[in-house]
Scaffold this motif. Structure first.
Motif, PDB file in Angstrom:
ATOM      1  N   ASP A   1     -38.700 -19.055 -21.917  1.00 56.22           N
ATOM      2  CA  ASP A   1     -39.614 -18.202 -22.660  1.00 56.22           C
ATOM      3  C   ASP A   1     -38.811 -17.311 -23.606  1.00 56.22           C
ATOM      4  N   THR A   2     -39.029 -17.474 -24.911  1.00 59.45           N
ATOM      5  CA  THR A   2     -38.376 -16.636 -25.916  1.00 59.45           C
ATOM      6  C   THR A   2     -39.437 -15.739 -26.545  1.00 59.45           C
ATOM      7  N   SER A   3     -39.052 -14.943 -27.516  1.00 57.47           N
ATOM      8  CA  SER A   3     -40.055 -14.094 -28.178  1.00 57.47           C
ATOM      9  C   SER A   3     -41.023 -14.920 -29.027  1.00 57.47           C
ATOM     10  N   LYS A   4     -40.649 -16.156 -29.382  1.00 53.91           N
ATOM     11  CA  LYS A   4     -41.506 -17.004 -30.223  1.00 53.91           C
ATOM     12  C   LYS A   4     -42.086 -18.216 -29.505  1.00 53.91           C
ATOM     13  N   TYR A   5     -41.354 -18.768 -28.530  1.00 55.79           N
ATOM     14  CA  TYR A   5     -41.724 -20.060 -27.951  1.00 55.79           C
ATOM     15  C   TYR A   5     -41.752 -20.035 -26.430  1.00 55.79           C
ATOM     16  N   LEU A   6     -42.656 -20.842 -25.862  1.00 56.99           N
ATOM     17  CA  LEU A   6     -42.599 -21.214 -24.458  1.00 56.99           C
ATOM     18  C   LEU A   6     -42.199 -22.676 -24.451  1.00 56.99           C
ATOM     19  N   ILE A   7     -41.036 -22.969 -23.888  1.00 55.32           N
ATOM     20  CA  ILE A   7     -40.450 -24.313 -23.914  1.00 55.32           C
ATOM     21  C   ILE A   7     -40.581 -24.906 -22.522  1.00 55.32           C
ATOM     22  N   HIS A   8     -41.374 -25.946 -22.392  1.00 56.86           N
ATOM     23  CA  HIS A   8     -41.657 -26.579 -21.098  1.00 56.86           C
ATOM     24  C   HIS A   8     -40.960 -27.933 -21.028  1.00 56.86           C
ATOM     25  N   PHE A   9     -40.083 -28.083 -20.066  1.00 57.70           N
ATOM     26  CA  PHE A   9     -39.396 -29.350 -19.845  1.00 57.70           C
ATOM     27  C   PHE A   9     -40.222 -30.135 -18.838  1.00 57.70           C
ATOM     28  N   GLY A  10     -40.719 -31.298 -19.254  1.00 59.75           N
ATOM     29  CA  GLY A  10     -41.593 -32.106 -18.403  1.00 59.75           C
ATOM     30  C   GLY A  10     -40.958 -32.443 -17.073  1.00 59.75           C
ATOM     31  N   ALA A  11     -41.762 -32.396 -16.007  1.00 66.65           N
ATOM     32  CA  ALA A  11     -41.248 -32.625 -14.655  1.00 66.65           C
ATOM     33  C   ALA A  11     -40.672 -34.029 -14.491  1.00 66.65           C
ATOM     34  N   THR A  12     -41.121 -34.976 -15.301  1.00 64.85           N
ATOM     35  CA  THR A  12     -40.581 -36.327 -15.208  1.00 64.85           C
ATOM     36  C   THR A  12     -39.317 -36.495 -16.046  1.00 64.85           C
ATOM     37  N   GLY A  13     -38.972 -35.460 -16.812  1.00 60.04           N
ATOM     38  CA  GLY A  13     -37.733 -35.502 -17.589  1.00 60.04           C
ATOM     39  C   GLY A  13     -37.824 -36.266 -18.891  1.00 60.04           C
ATOM     40  N   ASP A  14     -39.031 -36.628 -19.335  1.00 56.48           N
ATOM     41  CA  ASP A  14     -39.137 -37.461 -20.535  1.00 56.48           C
ATOM     42  C   ASP A  14     -39.548 -36.705 -21.796  1.00 56.48           C
ATOM     43  N   VAL A  15     -40.092 -35.476 -21.651  1.00 54.24           N
ATOM     44  CA  VAL A  15     -40.536 -34.734 -22.826  1.00 54.24           C
ATOM     45  C   VAL A  15     -40.181 -33.249 -22.724  1.00 54.24           C
ATOM     46  N   ILE A  16     -40.155 -32.624 -23.913  1.00 51.42           N
ATOM     47  CA  ILE A  16     -40.058 -31.175 -24.011  1.00 51.42           C
ATOM     48  C   ILE A  16     -41.281 -30.736 -24.820  1.00 51.42           C
ATOM     49  N   ASN A  17     -42.119 -29.909 -24.201  1.00 54.36           N
ATOM     50  CA  ASN A  17     -43.307 -29.366 -24.860  1.00 54.36           C
ATOM     51  C   ASN A  17     -42.993 -27.954 -25.314  1.00 54.36           C
ATOM     52  N   ILE A  18     -43.313 -27.623 -26.552  1.00 55.16           N
ATOM     53  CA  ILE A  18     -43.065 -26.281 -27.073  1.00 55.16           C
ATOM     54  C   ILE A  18     -44.380 -25.711 -27.583  1.00 55.16           C
ATOM     55  N   LEU A  19     -44.697 -24.504 -27.098  1.00 52.38           N
ATOM     56  CA  LEU A  19     -45.922 -23.813 -27.476  1.00 52.38           C
ATOM     57  C   LEU A  19     -45.572 -22.495 -28.149  1.00 52.38           C
ATOM     58  N   SER A  20     -46.400 -22.075 -29.097  1.00 50.18           N
ATOM     59  CA  SER A  20     -46.233 -20.780 -29.745  1.00 50.18           C
ATOM     60  C   SER A  20     -47.603 -20.256 -30.138  1.00 50.18           C
ATOM     61  N   THR A  21     -47.770 -18.947 -30.067  1.00 49.44           N
ATOM     62  CA  THR A  21     -49.036 -18.359 -30.498  1.00 49.44           C
ATOM     63  C   THR A  21     -49.129 -18.292 -32.015  1.00 49.44           C
ATOM     64  N   ASP A  22     -47.990 -18.381 -32.710  1.00 52.34           N
ATOM     65  CA  ASP A  22     -47.951 -18.330 -34.172  1.00 52.34           C
ATOM     66  C   ASP A  22     -47.730 -19.735 -34.734  1.00 52.34           C
ATOM     67  N   PRO A  23     -48.725 -20.311 -35.411  1.00 47.35           N
ATOM     68  CA  PRO A  23     -48.582 -21.659 -35.962  1.00 47.35           C
ATOM     69  C   PRO A  23     -47.375 -21.816 -36.900  1.00 47.35           C
ATOM     70  N   LYS A  24     -46.935 -20.732 -37.547  1.00 45.60           N
ATOM     71  CA  LYS A  24     -45.773 -20.811 -38.449  1.00 45.60           C
ATOM     72  C   LYS A  24     -44.508 -21.202 -37.702  1.00 45.60           C
TER      73      LYS A  24
END
Length: 194
Positions: free
Chosen positions: A149-172
């Motif tokens: 968790d950073t000031s801009k992003y929540l970075i989720h590493f998939g439990a199966t190890g195949d993907v990294i999901n990145i979420l942000s409240t700011d579309p920019k």
């Protein structure tokens, strides 16, 4: 290690990125987010670019931040003590806050496990742990629930190890990543950039 407190999970945890960490604690958070607030990467890309590429990518995500927060799953061993998924090899953990996991999407021992919220982890330590997880030097790390968790992003590493999901409240912020990693981010569930 000192535990600050233990509590039952609420339905959401506030993060410094502004993204609410909600149950179920999994990829469904990614799919429930609007397309302009999310981006996904295949971990195959990171196995190709190796350490230098992973470090560069993580520096883009943590630019100018001295520390980040981590969220990860804790497990029981046979003596019912918590294991920290070999975090201690990379990160000095002083204290954390525990939240009960109730999601059915995890293979939990008798339906129970915990998520740990660890505050103010040095960025470089988090990057080293990320390198371990992505390159499978630490097999247990790659299978744990792991979020940065950073000031801009929540970075989720998939439990199966195949993907990294990145979420942000700011579309920019997401647009910035998609422009810088055009042709690399996963468009299977999203429309590609024009």
């Amino acid at each position: 290690m000192t535990r600050l407190s233990t509590e039952l999970a609420t339905k959401c945890i506030r993060t410094k990125s502004g993204v609410l960490l909600t149950e179920p604690w999994s990829s469904s958070m990614y799919f429930n987010a609007p397309m302009e607030n999310r981006v996904r990467f295949s971990t195959d890309y990171f196995r190709e670019v190796r350490v230098k590429g992973i470090r560069k990518f993580m520096h883009h995500l943590t630019m100018d931040e001295p520390t980040v927060d981590l969220f990860l799953s804790l497990e029981y061993n046979r003596k019912n003590k918590y294991l920290t998924n070999n975090l201690s090899k990379r990160i000095h953990i002083v204290k954390w806050k525990e939240h009960k996991l109730t999601s059915e999407e995890f293979d939990l021992d008798e339906g129970f496990a915990k998520i740990a919220s660890i505050k103010n982890v040095a960025v470089n330590d988090a990057i080293l742990y990320t390198i371990d997880a992505l390159l499978y030097k630490n097999d247990r790390a790659s299978k744990a629930l792991f979020m940065i968790d950073t000031s801009k992003y929540l970075i989720h590493f998939g439990a199966t190890g195949d993907v990294i999901n990145i979420l942000s409240t700011d579309p920019k912020n997401i647009e910035y990543l998609k422009m810088n990693y055009k042709g690399i981010f996963d468009t299977f569930y999203d429309a590609p950039l024009n």
